[in-house]
Design an enzyme around this catalytic site. Structure first.
Site, short mmCIF file in Angstrom:
data_model
loop_
_atom_site.label_atom_id
_atom_site.label_comp_id
_atom_site.label_asym_id
_atom_site.label_seq_id
_atom_site.Cartn_x
_atom_site.Cartn_y
_atom_site.Cartn_z
N HIS A 96 18.86 -106.76 46.47
CA HIS A 96 19.96 -105.81 46.66
C HIS A 96 21.28 -106.45 46.24
O HIS A 96 21.30 -107.58 45.73
CB HIS A 96 19.97 -105.25 48.08
CG HIS A 96 20.21 -106.25 49.18
ND1 HIS A 96 21.34 -107.00 49.27
CD2 HIS A 96 19.43 -106.62 50.23
CE1 HIS A 96 21.28 -107.78 50.33
NE2 HIS A 96 20.11 -107.58 50.93
N HIS A 125 21.99 -110.17 47.13
CA HIS A 125 21.31 -111.18 46.30
C HIS A 125 21.97 -111.23 44.92
O HIS A 125 22.16 -112.31 44.35
CB HIS A 125 19.83 -110.82 46.11
CG HIS A 125 19.09 -110.60 47.39
ND1 HIS A 125 18.50 -109.40 47.71
CD2 HIS A 125 18.88 -111.41 48.45
CE1 HIS A 125 17.94 -109.49 48.90
NE2 HIS A 125 18.15 -110.70 49.38
N CYS A 160 11.89 -115.63 67.03
CA CYS A 160 12.24 -114.36 66.36
C CYS A 160 11.53 -114.36 65.01
O CYS A 160 11.77 -115.24 64.17
CB CYS A 160 13.75 -114.25 66.16
SG CYS A 160 14.17 -112.85 65.09
N CYS A 189 13.95 -114.05 61.94
CA CYS A 189 14.62 -115.27 61.49
C CYS A 189 13.63 -116.38 61.19
O CYS A 189 14.00 -117.40 60.61
CB CYS A 189 15.55 -115.80 62.57
SG CYS A 189 16.79 -114.67 63.11
N CYS A 213 17.84 -111.63 69.95
CA CYS A 213 18.19 -112.45 68.79
C CYS A 213 19.58 -112.02 68.31
O CYS A 213 19.84 -110.83 68.12
CB CYS A 213 17.17 -112.22 67.67
SG CYS A 213 17.80 -112.69 66.05
N HIS A 258 19.11 -110.20 64.68
CA HIS A 258 18.30 -108.99 64.54
C HIS A 258 18.39 -108.03 65.72
O HIS A 258 17.89 -106.91 65.63
CB HIS A 258 16.83 -109.37 64.30
CG HIS A 258 16.61 -110.01 62.97
ND1 HIS A 258 16.77 -111.36 62.76
CD2 HIS A 258 16.29 -109.47 61.78
CE1 HIS A 258 16.54 -111.62 61.50
NE2 HIS A 258 16.26 -110.50 60.87
N LYS A 315 26.36 -105.20 58.27
CA LYS A 315 25.67 -106.05 57.30
C LYS A 315 24.71 -105.19 56.49
O LYS A 315 24.12 -104.26 57.01
CB LYS A 315 24.90 -107.13 58.07
CG LYS A 315 24.30 -108.17 57.17
CD LYS A 315 23.41 -109.12 57.93
CE LYS A 315 22.62 -109.96 56.93
NZ LYS A 315 21.57 -110.73 57.55
N LYS A 364 17.80 -104.40 54.72
CA LYS A 364 16.74 -103.43 54.50
C LYS A 364 16.47 -102.66 55.79
O LYS A 364 16.28 -101.45 55.79
CB LYS A 364 15.48 -104.18 54.05
CG LYS A 364 14.39 -103.29 53.55
CD LYS A 364 13.15 -104.11 53.29
CE LYS A 364 11.93 -103.23 53.23
NZ LYS A 364 10.71 -103.98 53.50
N1 MSP Z 1 14.71 -117.67 51.94
C1 MSP Z 1 15.91 -117.92 52.61
C2 MSP Z 1 16.75 -118.93 51.86
C3 MSP Z 1 16.09 -120.23 51.60
S1 MSP Z 1 17.06 -121.27 50.62
C4 MSP Z 1 16.36 -122.73 50.66
C5 MSP Z 1 16.72 -116.64 52.76
N2 MSP Z 1 16.41 -115.65 51.92
S2 MSP Z 1 17.15 -114.21 51.87
O1 MSP Z 1 16.38 -113.40 50.97
O2 MSP Z 1 17.35 -113.71 53.17
O3 MSP Z 1 18.49 -114.47 51.16
C6 MSP Z 1 19.67 -114.76 51.87
C7 MSP Z 1 20.80 -114.87 50.87
O4 MSP Z 1 20.91 -113.64 50.11
C8 MSP Z 1 22.17 -115.05 51.45
O5 MSP Z 1 22.44 -116.39 51.82
C9 MSP Z 1 23.01 -114.57 50.29
O6 MSP Z 1 23.00 -115.51 49.29
C10 MSP Z 1 22.25 -113.34 49.84
N3 MSP Z 1 22.62 -112.17 50.62
C11 MSP Z 1 21.79 -111.36 51.32
N4 MSP Z 1 22.52 -110.36 51.88
C12 MSP Z 1 23.81 -110.49 51.57
C13 MSP Z 1 24.98 -109.71 51.80
N5 MSP Z 1 24.97 -108.61 52.49
N6 MSP Z 1 26.12 -110.15 51.24
C14 MSP Z 1 26.18 -111.27 50.47
N7 MSP Z 1 25.11 -112.01 50.24
C15 MSP Z 1 23.91 -111.69 50.80
O7 MSP Z 1 17.60 -116.61 53.58
#
Ligand code: MSP
Length: 658
Positions: free
Chosen positions: A18, A21, A126, A129, A143, A146, A296, A299
């Protein structure tokens, strides 16, 4: 050769990519491109995190095996990046056999060193997380992230002696103030460590509970817990422990994450590295969240924004520009399509797009499309060169520190400065006077500065920047571009080379919500009142509409009136004057004007701000209720309302009305 290693988090494959990412990955890509243009060899890593409970559950829900499921979702991430013009050097998956082998090697090494031990653990787990929470960390028993009730689990597990490295980590952060940046996140981690309560980290799960993970090399009944697996991707990608990539890029490692995974990156990871006998990374760069209506984006909340559809609608360049311009580093930003369209129209269609459109058109009209030979510039050109130098330097200084919003703001000083310079120099006037040598100098200075703008924009919007450069008749090959010399160098454009006839880089977007005309305030308006000359004392309520024609005037008299389009920056009430508003208008001059307008009965301040109006710009300043008014806004009475005159499409502030 200097080098730069940039990583994104590896994303979980339990959901499709999304906007969040996309933001992190585009930001990392822009950093990779920036450092390439600074002459560095760059390694840019992204990938997917594929082990753990969450993935198993998502696979079950999709009726697939974990591996099949991971293959499919991982591919959606990998395939998305090229369509957002992300050029990562490597894409890693935690299910890659080589990664798994190196995770086992690392676990064995830390175990042999005595920093992993077997113990009993009870905690609130959790699944969202994938971690245990202590009683203290829960909020009302839930949590904190969540808002769900974690399950209490007690079991035997393996632990990493993280607490042992607490003092070392605190000292390291204090000795390297930019180890974690920006500062608010560093302070958060320092506060946590100063509490002195760092516990050991549970790093395993019994296979009876979770099979989808990397098996512990010293106990086949256990798999490693996701963080010990996931964080190691930054090293396994380089072929740790040996290899050229490891030696070349680990000493210049920069991680980029959002604030959600600050603790694993700022605490777990450096202590793991220390236990492995490795130097920590150089910087951990932490950005905020994109929020949807203050919540935030996730999904589970069903409010995710799909990046590709926006990139299709606004163009990849416009989309990337918006993300990097709108979020200031470290802070949260609110996403709305109105904000995206507004930013697109104001900065790209208007400021930058118009600069290209009009300059290329003028080069064709005045010089048949060939870049003219500049003569010696005067004080105005000296000033413009200082502006360009400052913009380049500030952009580079800020961009390097991930401050992309401020860096772009600094570059826009030059973009807007160029529009002002054109308005001021009035090339059309020089052409009329056939002052071709001065005209050539003016046009060359503008074109050369536009080239500088385009080169600086390449990390942010590669496609549009390459178009801009080829429109200016210069090579758009990134291998031949350099940023670090741009502040000092002058003369990249060669006289005689032809520029494109038209530009049309950023056609305005028409978004109903943005474009709809603001409704005049429902204030009780007088019936059939005379059109008040805004900027003058308001007309008397009830006065008859003025319909009688005025005496004819000569064209020369008409030409004495300097009518210009201005953008309303701010509006305030005038004390003790119900009918007057104090309107701050940008006319593209060094200082905005303040105009007192008799329109308070018809317009609410918030409906006026951002609007473009037509101003009589050379009306002698006069005081109205003690406030100096520097012009008059043109308006027309219509029924019970009052309509303001303005252009049918946004134009640069200060554009003359003719
Ligand atoms: N798999 C772990 C990370 C492991 S790294 C060794 C994880 N994955 S995640 O799919 O949840 O990705 C989290 C990351 O996605 C955030 O740190 C950020 O980079 C990005 N984002 C997810 N949602 C976001 C927003 N709403 N806004 C900005 N960035 C976001 O955590």
């Amino acid at each position: 050769m200097e080098r730069f290693y940039i990583t994104t988090p590896i994303y979980y494959v339990n959901a499709k990519p999304h906007l969040g990412h996309a933001h992190t990955t585009i930001l990392a890509d822009s950093m990779a491109r920036f450092h390439r243009l600074m002459g560095r060899e760059v390694h840019f890593l992204t990938g997917t995190d594929e082990h753990g409970d969450k993935i198993v559950k998502a696979a079950q829900a999709a009726g697939k095996s974990p591996q099949e499921y991971c293959d499919a979702i991982s591919a959606t991430f990998r395939d998305l990046w090229p369509s957002l013009q992300v050029e990562n050097t490597q894409f890693i998956r935690t299910t890659d056999p080589e990664h798994k082998r190196l995770v086992q090697k690392a676990l064995q090494q830390v175990y042999d060193a005595g920093d992993i031990y077997f113990g009993e653990y009870g905690g609130h787990y959790c699944t969202g997380c994938e971690r245990f929470y202590t009683e203290k960390e829960l909020e009302d028993g839930l949590c904190p992230d969540h808002k769900t009730k974690p399950e209490y689990i007690a079991e035997k597990n393996y632990f990493f002696r993280m607490s042992k490295y607490q003092d070392w980590l605190l000292q390291h952060i204090k000795d390297n103030p930019e180890f974690i940046r920006p500062e608010q996140y560093r302070n958060e981690v320092v506060a946590l460590l100063e509490m002195g309560a760092l516990e050991d980290l549970c790093i395993s799960r019994p296979k009876s509970r979770l099979e989808w993970g990397v098996e512990l090399p010293f106990d086949p009944d256990y798999v490693t817990y996701v963080w010990f697996d996931a964080l190691l991707n930054y090293l396994s990608a380089l072929g740790w422990p040996e290899g050229e990539k490891m030696a070349a890029f680990w000493p210049v490692a920069h991680h980029l994450v959002a604030k959600d995974i600050l603790k694993p990156h700022a605490v777990f990871w450096p202590t793991m590295l220390k236990a492995m006998g490795l130097e920590p990374f150089v910087h951990l760069n932490v950005h905020g969240y994109w929020l949807m209506k203050d919540a935030k984006m996730s999904k589970s909340l069903g409010n995710v924004v799909e990046p590709l559809s926006l990139a299709c609608k606004y163009g990849v360049s416009g989309f990337r520009y918006f993300l990097l311009r709108e979020m200031s580093f470290g802070h949260d930003a609110s996403f709305s399509e109105e904000a995206l369209a507004g930013r697109f129209n104001a900065d790209l269609a208007n400021d930058l797009g118009n600069l290209f459109n009009r300059t290329l058109a003028m080069t064709h009209k005045y010089f048949g499309g060939a870049i003219p030979q500049a003569g010696r510039g005067g004080p105005d050109e000296e000033e413009l060169m200082i502006l360009a130098k400052d913009a380049c330097r500030n952009f580079q200084r800020l961009f390097e520190r991930f401050q992309t919003a401020k860096a772009l703001e600094a570059l826009w000083e030059l973009v807007r400065g160029l529009n002002r310079y054109i308005d001021c120099q009035a090339p059309w006037g020089l052409y009329k006077e056939t002052n071709m040598s001065r005209l050539a100098t003016v046009m060359y200075f503008v074109l050369e500065c536009m080239r500088k703008v385009a080169v600086h924009l390449w990390p942010v919007m590669p496609e549009a920047a390459e178009k801009m450069l080829s429109q200016l008749g210069v090579s758009a090959d990134p291998a031949s571009m350099r940023l670090d010399t741009e502040a000092e160098d002058w003369g990249g454009l060669v006289a005689g080379v032809h520029v494109a006839q038209t530009s049309n880089l950023f056609p305005r977007v028409e978004l109903a919500a943005v474009e709809s005309a603001p409704k005049p305030a429902k204030a009780a308006a007088p019936k059939a009142a005379a059109a008040p000359a805004a900027g003058q004392a308001p007309a008397q309520a009830g006065a008859p509409a003025e319909t009688t024609a005025k005496a004819p005037i000569d064209f020369e008299d008409f030409q004495k009136i300097d009518l210009r389009v201005g953008t309303v920056l701010a509006v305030e009430a005038v004390p003790k004057a119900d009918k007057l508003l104090l309107v701050t208008v940008d006319l593209g001059e060094a200082e905005p004007r303040q105009v007192v307008a008799g329109i308070a009965e018809f317009w609410k301040p918030e409906d006026l701000t951002g609007r473009q109006v037509v101003l009589v710009a050379n009306l002698k300043p006069r005081k109205l209720r003690g406030v100096v008014s520097q012009g008059m806004i043109l308006a027309v009475r219509h029924g019970e309302g009052l309509e303001l005159l303005g252009p049918s499409a946004e134009v640069p502030p200060g554009s003359p009305v003719s």
